[in-house]
Design a protein around this motif. Structure first.
Motif, PDB file in Angstrom:
ATOM      1  N   MET A   1      48.742  33.934  56.532  1.00 25.53           N
ATOM      2  CA  MET A   1      48.243  33.119  56.352  1.00 25.53           C
ATOM      3  C   MET A   1      48.686  31.986  55.206  1.00 25.53           C
ATOM      4  N   ASN A   2      47.981  31.272  55.866  1.00 22.17           N
ATOM      5  CA  ASN A   2      48.696  29.527  56.185  1.00 22.17           C
ATOM      6  C   ASN A   2      48.285  29.004  54.910  1.00 22.17           C
ATOM      7  N   GLY A   3      49.065  27.906  54.454  1.00 21.21           N
ATOM      8  CA  GLY A   3      48.732  26.927  53.432  1.00 21.21           C
ATOM      9  C   GLY A   3      47.526  26.272  52.744  1.00 21.21           C
ATOM     10  N   ILE A   4      46.325  26.442  53.497  1.00 15.88           N
ATOM     11  CA  ILE A   4      45.235  26.357  53.162  1.00 15.88           C
ATOM     12  C   ILE A   4      44.698  27.488  52.343  1.00 15.88           C
ATOM     13  N   GLN A   5      44.997  28.841  53.640  1.00 15.24           N
ATOM     14  CA  GLN A   5      44.492  29.685  52.668  1.00 15.24           C
ATOM     15  C   GLN A   5      44.725  29.948  51.560  1.00 15.24           C
ATOM     16  N   ARG A   6      46.328  29.999  50.981  1.00 13.93           N
ATOM     17  CA  ARG A   6      46.859  30.234  49.882  1.00 13.93           C
ATOM     18  C   ARG A   6      46.273  29.776  49.211  1.00 13.93           C
ATOM     19  N   PHE A   7      46.015  28.014  49.358  1.00 14.78           N
ATOM     20  CA  PHE A   7      45.313  26.994  48.159  1.00 14.78           C
ATOM     21  C   PHE A   7      44.125  27.531  47.809  1.00 14.78           C
ATOM     22  N   ALA A   8      43.690  27.416  48.486  1.00 14.99           N
ATOM     23  CA  ALA A   8      42.229  28.567  48.055  1.00 14.99           C
ATOM     24  C   ALA A   8      41.846  29.249  47.709  1.00 14.99           C
ATOM     25  N   LEU A   9      43.217  30.829  47.856  1.00 15.97           N
ATOM     26  CA  LEU A   9      43.545  31.310  47.112  1.00 15.97           C
ATOM     27  C   LEU A   9      43.514  31.060  45.423  1.00 15.97           C
ATOM     28  N   PHE A  10      44.502  30.877  45.558  1.00 21.03           N
ATOM     29  CA  PHE A  10      44.832  30.334  44.295  1.00 21.03           C
ATOM     30  C   PHE A  10      43.421  29.385  43.465  1.00 21.03           C
ATOM     31  N   LEU A  11      42.435  28.463  44.181  1.00 20.62           N
ATOM     32  CA  LEU A  11      41.755  28.150  44.027  1.00 20.62           C
ATOM     33  C   LEU A  11      41.102  28.790  43.016  1.00 20.62           C
ATOM     34  N   THR A  12      40.589  30.234  43.751  1.00 16.19           N
ATOM     35  CA  THR A  12      39.731  30.946  43.650  1.00 16.19           C
ATOM     36  C   THR A  12      40.040  31.946  42.575  1.00 16.19           C
ATOM     37  N   ILE A  13      41.466  32.076  42.367  1.00 18.12           N
ATOM     38  CA  ILE A  13      42.177  33.354  41.516  1.00 18.12           C
ATOM     39  C   ILE A  13      41.364  31.982  40.197  1.00 18.12           C
ATOM     40  N   ILE A  14      41.514  30.774  39.894  1.00 16.21           N
ATOM     41  CA  ILE A  14      42.095  30.104  38.766  1.00 16.21           C
ATOM     42  C   ILE A  14      40.312  30.167  38.646  1.00 16.21           C
ATOM     43  N   GLY A  15      39.074  29.954  39.264  1.00 13.82           N
ATOM     44  CA  GLY A  15      37.970  30.196  39.502  1.00 13.82           C
ATOM     45  C   GLY A  15      37.659  31.629  37.896  1.00 13.82           C
ATOM     46  N   ALA A  16      38.075  32.578  39.293  1.00 16.30           N
ATOM     47  CA  ALA A  16      38.034  33.836  38.324  1.00 16.30           C
ATOM     48  C   ALA A  16      38.526  33.407  37.222  1.00 16.30           C
ATOM     49  N   LEU A  17      39.294  33.694  36.287  1.00 12.54           N
ATOM     50  CA  LEU A  17      40.229  33.432  35.165  1.00 12.54           C
ATOM     51  C   LEU A  17      39.118  32.553  34.685  1.00 12.54           C
ATOM     52  N   ASN A  18      38.787  31.248  35.159  1.00 10.21           N
ATOM     53  CA  ASN A  18      37.704  30.871  34.051  1.00 10.21           C
ATOM     54  C   ASN A  18      36.552  31.889  34.006  1.00 10.21           C
ATOM     55  N   TRP A  19      35.938  32.312  35.027  1.00 13.00           N
ATOM     56  CA  TRP A  19      34.694  32.821  34.700  1.00 13.00           C
ATOM     57  C   TRP A  19      34.717  34.247  33.858  1.00 13.00           C
ATOM     58  N   GLY A  20      36.305  34.742  33.925  1.00  7.36           N
ATOM     59  CA  GLY A  20      36.753  35.709  32.691  1.00  7.36           C
ATOM     60  C   GLY A  20      36.487  35.382  30.827  1.00  7.36           C
ATOM     61  N   LEU A  21      37.284  33.118  30.856  1.00  8.28           N
ATOM     62  CA  LEU A  21      37.086  33.715  29.811  1.00  8.28           C
ATOM     63  C   LEU A  21      35.911  33.105  29.067  1.00  8.28           C
ATOM     64  N   LEU A  22      34.850  32.640  30.549  1.00  6.72           N
ATOM     65  CA  LEU A  22      33.722  32.557  29.621  1.00  6.72           C
ATOM     66  C   LEU A  22      32.771  34.247  29.272  1.00  6.72           C
ATOM     67  N   GLY A  23      33.024  34.491  30.062  1.00  2.99           N
ATOM     68  CA  GLY A  23      32.597  36.674  30.002  1.00  2.99           C
ATOM     69  C   GLY A  23      33.211  36.563  29.184  1.00  2.99           C
ATOM     70  N   LEU A  24      34.764  36.935  28.551  1.00  4.01           N
ATOM     71  CA  LEU A  24      35.091  37.152  26.870  1.00  4.01           C
ATOM     72  C   LEU A  24      34.859  36.107  25.739  1.00  4.01           C
ATOM     73  N   PHE A  25      35.022  35.246  26.296  1.00  5.28           N
ATOM     74  CA  PHE A  25      35.084  33.832  24.793  1.00  5.28           C
ATOM     75  C   PHE A  25      33.980  32.756  24.120  1.00  5.28           C
ATOM     76  N   GLN A  26      33.163  32.913  25.532  1.00  4.79           N
ATOM     77  CA  GLN A  26      32.301  31.982  26.089  1.00  4.79           C
ATOM     78  C   GLN A  26      32.650  30.505  26.348  1.00  4.79           C
ATOM     79  N   PHE A  27      34.209  30.467  26.733  1.00  4.79           N
ATOM     80  CA  PHE A  27      34.924  28.872  26.786  1.00  4.79           C
ATOM     81  C   PHE A  27      35.318  29.140  27.790  1.00  4.79           C
ATOM     82  N   ASP A  28      34.554  27.664  28.595  1.00  7.82           N
ATOM     83  CA  ASP A  28      34.631  27.085  30.326  1.00  7.82           C
ATOM     84  C   ASP A  28      35.881  25.819  30.366  1.00  7.82           C
ATOM     85  N   VAL A  29      36.504  26.911  31.155  1.00  6.08           N
ATOM     86  CA  VAL A  29      37.960  25.721  30.694  1.00  6.08           C
ATOM     87  C   VAL A  29      37.238  24.006  31.249  1.00  6.08           C
ATOM     88  N   VAL A  30      36.321  24.576  32.252  1.00  5.96           N
ATOM     89  CA  VAL A  30      36.655  23.762  33.066  1.00  5.96           C
ATOM     90  C   VAL A  30      35.457  22.562  32.983  1.00  5.96           C
TER      91      VAL A  30
END
Length: 83
Positions: A1-30
């Motif tokens: 896994m190269n650096g771009i893929q690692r960074f993309a995976l990091f951003l995907t995890i951040i996006g998933a956490l944002n969706w989790g907060l939106l689903g559980l608490f109706q709070f959109d961080v972005v």
């Protein structure tokens, strides 16, 4: 896994956490980071970047598993004598 893929995976995890907060608490961080909410240019840009990161991470799903092998040096091994 190269650096771009690692960074993309990091951003995907951040996006998933944002969706989790939106689903559980109706709070959109972005949307909270920008005054105009989800309609602002900054929020839409962040959502687009995270979406592109998800597409890059999708490629990791279909990438073959790479296992590392330990290579042993065989210089000191004598062949077996036939009987």
């Amino acid at each position: 896994m190269n650096g771009i893929q690692r960074f993309a995976l990091f951003l995907t995890i951040i996006g998933a956490l944002n969706w989790g907060l939106l689903g559980l608490f109706q709070f959109d961080v972005v949307a909270t980071l920008f005054r105009d909410g989800q309609a602002s240019f900054g929020a839409r840009a962040i959502y687009t970047i995270i979406g592109l990161a998800g597409l890059i991470s999708l490629g990791l799903l279909f990438a073959p598993n790479r296992t590392t092998r330990r290579v042993t040096k065989k210089d000191n091994v004598r062949p077996l004598k036939s009987v």
